[in-house]
Design a protein around this motif. Structure first.
Motif, mmCIF file in Angstrom:
data_model
loop_
_atom_site.group_PDB
_atom_site.id
_atom_site.type_symbol
_atom_site.label_atom_id
_atom_site.label_comp_id
_atom_site.label_asym_id
_atom_site.label_seq_id
_atom_site.Cartn_x
_atom_site.Cartn_y
_atom_site.Cartn_z
ATOM 1 N N ASP A 19 2.104 -4.620 8.522
ATOM 2 C CA ASP A 19 2.993 -5.578 9.054
ATOM 3 C C ASP A 19 4.510 -5.262 8.623
ATOM 4 O O ASP A 19 5.302 -5.340 9.437
ATOM 5 N N HIS A 20 4.742 -4.388 7.693
ATOM 6 C CA HIS A 20 6.019 -3.939 7.413
ATOM 7 C C HIS A 20 5.870 -2.473 6.984
ATOM 8 O O HIS A 20 5.059 -2.287 6.057
ATOM 9 N N VAL A 21 6.633 -1.549 7.169
ATOM 10 C CA VAL A 21 6.594 -0.258 7.076
ATOM 11 C C VAL A 21 7.965 0.310 6.455
ATOM 12 O O VAL A 21 8.990 -0.004 6.929
ATOM 13 N N ILE A 22 7.944 0.971 5.241
ATOM 14 C CA ILE A 22 8.996 1.487 4.562
ATOM 15 C C ILE A 22 9.029 2.984 4.603
ATOM 16 O O ILE A 22 7.686 3.511 4.031
ATOM 17 N N GLU A 23 9.637 3.887 5.214
ATOM 18 C CA GLU A 23 9.200 4.983 5.522
ATOM 19 C C GLU A 23 10.426 5.885 4.513
ATOM 20 O O GLU A 23 11.513 5.830 4.248
ATOM 21 N N VAL A 24 9.520 6.829 3.811
ATOM 22 C CA VAL A 24 10.353 7.731 2.787
ATOM 23 C C VAL A 24 10.356 9.081 3.186
ATOM 24 O O VAL A 24 9.153 9.493 3.994
ATOM 25 N N PRO A 25 11.404 10.084 2.601
ATOM 26 C CA PRO A 25 11.264 11.293 2.802
ATOM 27 C C PRO A 25 9.885 12.035 2.605
ATOM 28 O O PRO A 25 9.414 11.594 1.610
ATOM 29 N N ASP A 26 9.636 13.120 3.450
ATOM 30 C CA ASP A 26 8.579 13.816 3.432
ATOM 31 C C ASP A 26 8.728 14.870 1.992
ATOM 32 O O ASP A 26 9.674 15.706 2.204
ATOM 33 N N VAL A 27 7.888 14.799 1.255
ATOM 34 C CA VAL A 27 7.907 15.949 -0.128
ATOM 35 C C VAL A 27 6.511 16.279 -0.302
ATOM 36 O O VAL A 27 5.461 15.682 0.081
ATOM 37 N N ILE A 82 0.936 -1.324 -0.053
ATOM 38 C CA ILE A 82 -0.180 0.001 0.061
ATOM 39 C C ILE A 82 0.999 1.118 -0.128
ATOM 40 O O ILE A 82 1.676 1.364 0.859
ATOM 41 N N ILE A 83 0.811 2.107 -0.954
ATOM 42 C CA ILE A 83 1.373 3.411 -0.922
ATOM 43 C C ILE A 83 0.644 4.259 -0.378
ATOM 44 O O ILE A 83 -0.382 4.725 -0.876
ATOM 45 N N ALA A 84 1.133 4.982 0.822
ATOM 46 C CA ALA A 84 0.271 5.604 1.585
ATOM 47 C C ALA A 84 1.042 6.843 2.095
ATOM 48 O O ALA A 84 1.439 6.931 3.304
ATOM 49 N N ILE A 96 2.398 -4.403 3.408
ATOM 50 C CA ILE A 96 3.774 -3.444 3.391
ATOM 51 C C ILE A 96 3.522 -2.343 2.761
ATOM 52 O O ILE A 96 2.690 -2.159 1.891
ATOM 53 N N ALA A 97 3.523 -1.312 3.527
ATOM 54 C CA ALA A 97 3.193 0.038 3.573
ATOM 55 C C ALA A 97 4.302 1.017 3.260
ATOM 56 O O ALA A 97 5.357 0.809 4.090
ATOM 57 N N ILE A 98 4.151 1.731 2.277
ATOM 58 C CA ILE A 98 5.177 3.051 1.777
ATOM 59 C C ILE A 98 4.561 4.299 2.539
ATOM 60 O O ILE A 98 3.692 4.745 2.052
ATOM 61 N N VAL A 99 5.258 4.663 3.782
ATOM 62 C CA VAL A 99 4.687 5.613 4.308
ATOM 63 C C VAL A 99 5.607 6.949 4.424
ATOM 64 O O VAL A 99 6.953 6.599 3.980
ATOM 65 N N THR A 100 5.328 8.076 4.717
ATOM 66 C CA THR A 100 6.191 9.182 5.089
ATOM 67 C C THR A 100 6.643 8.964 6.465
ATOM 68 O O THR A 100 6.098 8.684 7.056
ATOM 69 N N GLU A 101 8.062 9.522 6.384
ATOM 70 C CA GLU A 101 8.828 9.234 7.843
ATOM 71 C C GLU A 101 7.905 10.099 8.891
ATOM 72 O O GLU A 101 7.228 11.288 8.516
ATOM 73 N N GLY A 102 7.877 9.473 9.818
ATOM 74 C CA GLY A 102 7.111 10.024 10.984
ATOM 75 C C GLY A 102 5.738 9.740 11.083
ATOM 76 O O GLY A 102 5.118 10.032 11.967
ATOM 77 N N ASP A 103 5.248 8.890 9.972
ATOM 78 C CA ASP A 103 3.864 8.213 10.152
ATOM 79 C C ASP A 103 3.453 7.850 11.464
ATOM 80 O O ASP A 103 4.289 7.082 12.132
ATOM 81 N N LYS A 104 2.355 8.374 11.756
ATOM 82 C CA LYS A 104 1.846 7.675 13.139
ATOM 83 C C LYS A 104 0.977 6.550 12.932
ATOM 84 O O LYS A 104 0.932 5.496 13.923
ATOM 85 N N GLU A 105 -0.214 6.387 12.147
ATOM 86 C CA GLU A 105 -1.204 5.696 12.234
ATOM 87 C C GLU A 105 -0.666 4.052 11.529
ATOM 88 O O GLU A 105 -1.183 3.200 12.088
ATOM 89 N N ILE A 106 -0.495 4.170 10.132
ATOM 90 C CA ILE A 106 -0.450 3.024 9.508
ATOM 91 C C ILE A 106 0.816 2.363 10.197
ATOM 92 O O ILE A 106 0.758 1.055 10.088
ATOM 93 N N ARG A 107 1.885 2.669 10.673
ATOM 94 C CA ARG A 107 2.836 2.099 11.145
ATOM 95 C C ARG A 107 2.322 1.038 12.199
ATOM 96 O O ARG A 107 3.078 0.116 12.534
ATOM 97 N N ASN A 108 1.179 1.443 13.033
ATOM 98 C CA ASN A 108 0.762 0.665 13.816
ATOM 99 C C ASN A 108 -0.432 -0.505 13.382
ATOM 100 O O ASN A 108 -0.581 -1.642 14.129
#
Ligand code: G6P
Length: 614
Positions: A565-573, A524-526, A550-562
């Motif tokens: 199952d797996h979180v990939i954090e990318v820079p905020d743009v 999920i690209i979120a 597997i979620a692609i989220v923005t650094e500092g994500d609060k909700e989806i990381r919880n």
């Protein structure tokens, strides 16, 4: 689709041809072959099914001497990949050999007529018809090879780049093109020809791009001569190649795909250089300035493309609609060309193509031109057919992309579409200048954001191990992230052969949700955009059905990381730049899964990088 190469000069043609075939292998690798005239006057043709290395093995104990030859690497259209169907094809009397990239559409009619006249065929290919026809004309009219080729091409319907040699003229290659690319390299007492400049670049920088319906007389002793099908000489326009050999090598990476993924900070910098100026305050896209009136007055923009370029185009739709308030439609070129589209001179058609040679995209722009629309091209390959057949355009300048799965070209296309949207928005005044400046400033930081994203490499490599043996994948995204989901799924399926579907996240409940179980990973690209809260719900829906996320989220994500199952954090743009960043972890994920499965990521089965047939 298919690569051809030719050489005439004092060197050993075989070595040059084999090296050239390796460079062109991205265009197809179903079989390869070479034809050489030996110093004693024998026309030797050697072919082998499979990759160029098979041909090399086959040729080890053969006579590969001679200063003239043609060669081919095939992507099969007519006839299975086999030794028999491999090029070069011989005329029945074995006096002439020919290689061909393209499709002869009326081959059946021509073949039947030749058979009636006693011709015997060896292969199932459309190409063999051409060589038999040339030989038939040559012997029955007692004419030169050039005249016979000219006459044969008058009878042919379809697309071709061909090179032909004859046993008794070991100093000349006759080559021709229509709708398939052909470049000639001019050396000192030697000449080269190829489907693109990559086999030529290390020998000469002087090249001539052959135009449609031109026939070239390529000789080691005489200057290059070009004639059209009416036998009129046409001008020889010599260009200087801007390509270096280092760009064509792996540079220490195990695969071109990985090299190209890691090149993205640099390629994106090249892409924005000179276009985002004054510290991000001004966007200069010269093609848009040249087309100012057309974009200002466009009632609609239609983007035509295929494959990955189509996914980039979908992002272009969101960008242009958001920023410029012009309605945008995105069409598969292959559908558009047969859809009887309603077009007029207030439509702007944008063709997006890495290679600049995709047959369907070329046909679509021809059609748009005929209907009076203004046609703009976005390509990577300088001098390719799309830039030469459009009214104006922009190069993405990401350098040669050799891995069949497109990576750096995709992010380059998205970047150029972003700049084009911003330039039009500025012209039309559809966005406040301060908003444009904010985005401009962030664009200047994109190479660094991408560099930071690439630091996820090891995390993604580890993650890939968990999912290597999944049979199906679902990729979900909304808004700008929906085309990223499509592209992520395409990357995975094309190189790892795992079935993957990209879907707009909210549409999942209308079908794909039925597929979700513990065995089916969902990517999920979120990123943190205006649809974030909505996509959180979609993550919940997958989890409620025991799917693995597997979620692609923005650094500092609060909700989806919880929840994921797996979180990939990318820079905020800024939202409009998220596709460039979020697509990078997906490129890496597909790369590592394919590597874990032992697949050939640079040359996946059945695919080719440049699709010059319908
Ligand atoms: C092939 C390639 C893809 C590419 C598509 C369109 O399928 O494998 O990577 O996206 O053609 O090619 P183009 O050169 O027009 O972008």
């Amino acid at each position: 689709m298919c690569g051809i190469v030719g050489y005439v000069g004092e060197r050993n043609a075989y070595d040059i041809l084999i090296k050239g075939l390796h460079r062109l292998e991205y265009r197809g690798y179903d079989s390869a072959g070479v034809a050489l005239v030996s110093p004693s006057g024998t026309l030797n043709v050697y072919k082998a099914a499979g990759k160029v290395s098979n041909l090399e093995n086959y040729c080890k104990d053969k006579d590969t001497t001679g200063g003239i030859g043609i060669a081919h690497t095939r992507w099969a259209t007519h006839g299975e990949p086999s030794d028999r169907n491999a090029h070069p094809h011989f005329s029945e009397d074995e006096e002439i050999a020919l290689v061909h990239n393209g499709t002869i559409e009326n081959y059946k009619v021509l073949k039947d007529a030749l058979i009636q006249n006693g011709c015997k065929f060896q292969s199932e290919t459309d190409t063999e018809v051409l060589v038999q026809l040339i030989e038939y004309i040559r012997t029955h009219n007692d004419c030169t090879l050039l005249e016979a080729v000219k006459e044969a091409l008058r009878q042919v319907v379809g697309a071709y780049a061909i090179a032909v040699i004859e046993k008794n003229r070991p100093d000349t290659i006759i080559a021709a093109r229509k709708s398939s690319p052909l470049v000639i390299g001019i050396g000192d007492g030697e000449m080269f020809l190829a489907s693109d400049a990559t086999p030529i670049v290390e020998y000469t920088k002087d090249v001539v791009y052959v135009k449609d319906n031109e026939i070239a007389v390529v000789s080691k002793t005489r200057p290059l001569k070009l004639v059209n099908l009416n036998n009129e000489e046409t001008s020889v326009d010599v260009k200087t190649l801007e390509l270096s050999i280092s760009q064509l090598e792996k540079g220490g990476y195990p695969h071109f795909m990985l090299k190209e993924i890691f090149e993205q900070p640099t390629t994106l910098l090249d892409c924005i250089r000179g276009r985002v100026v004054n510290e991000g305050k001004d966007i200069i896209v010269s093609g848009v300035l040249d087309s100012k009136e057309k974009f200002m007055n466009a009632k609609r923009i239609i983007i035509v493309a295929c494959g990955t370029s189509w996914h980039a185009s979908l992002i272009g739709k969101y960008l242009i609609q958001d920023m410029c308030r012009i309605p945008v439609e995105v069409e598969y070129a292959s559908e558009f060309r047969y859809s009887n589209p309603v077009l007029d001179d207030r439509d702007v058609v944008i063709a997006v193509s890495q290679s600049g040679e995709t047959a369907d995209t070329l046909a679509a722009i021809q059609m748009a031109h005929d209907a009076g629309a203004y046609v703009y091209g976005i390509s990577n390959v300088v001098g390719s057919s799309i830039p030469r057949n459009t009214d104006s355009g922009t190069y993405i300048h990401v350098g040669p992309e050799i891995g069949v799965a497109s990576t750096k070209a995709f992010t380059g296309q998205v970047m150029v579409l972003t700049l084009i949207a911003m330039a039009i928005a500025e012209l039309k005044g559809t966005m406040p200048k301060e908003d444009l400046i904010k985005i401009g400033e962030e664009i200047l930081k994109v190479p660094d954001y991408v560099r930071q994203t690439l630091e996820l490499n090891e995390q993604i490599e580890r993650l890939s191990l968990i999912f290597t043996y999944a049979h199906n994948f679902l990729y979900l995204g909304r808004g700008y992230s929906y085309p990223v989901a499509l592209e992520g799924a395409l990357k995975l399926k094309e190189i790892s052969y795992i079935h993957a579907e990209g879907y707009p996240a909210a549409e999942m409940k209308h079908g794909p949700i039925a597929l979700i179980d513990a065995e089916m990973p969902t990517v999920i690209i979120a990123p943190n955009d205006h649809l974030y809260e909505k996509i959180v719900n979609n993550v919940q829906q997958v989890k409620a059905r025991h799917g693995s996320v597997i979620a692609i989220v923005t650094e500092g994500d609060k909700e989806i990381r919880n929840i994921a199952d797996h979180v990939i954090e990318v820079p905020d743009v800024p939202e409009c730049l998220t596709p460039i960043i979020t697509s990078i972890p997906l490129q890496l994920l597909s790369y590592y899964i394919a590597i874990n499965k032992g697949k050939n990521v640079d040359m996946p089965r059945n695919l080719a990088k440049s699709v010059t047939v319908e």
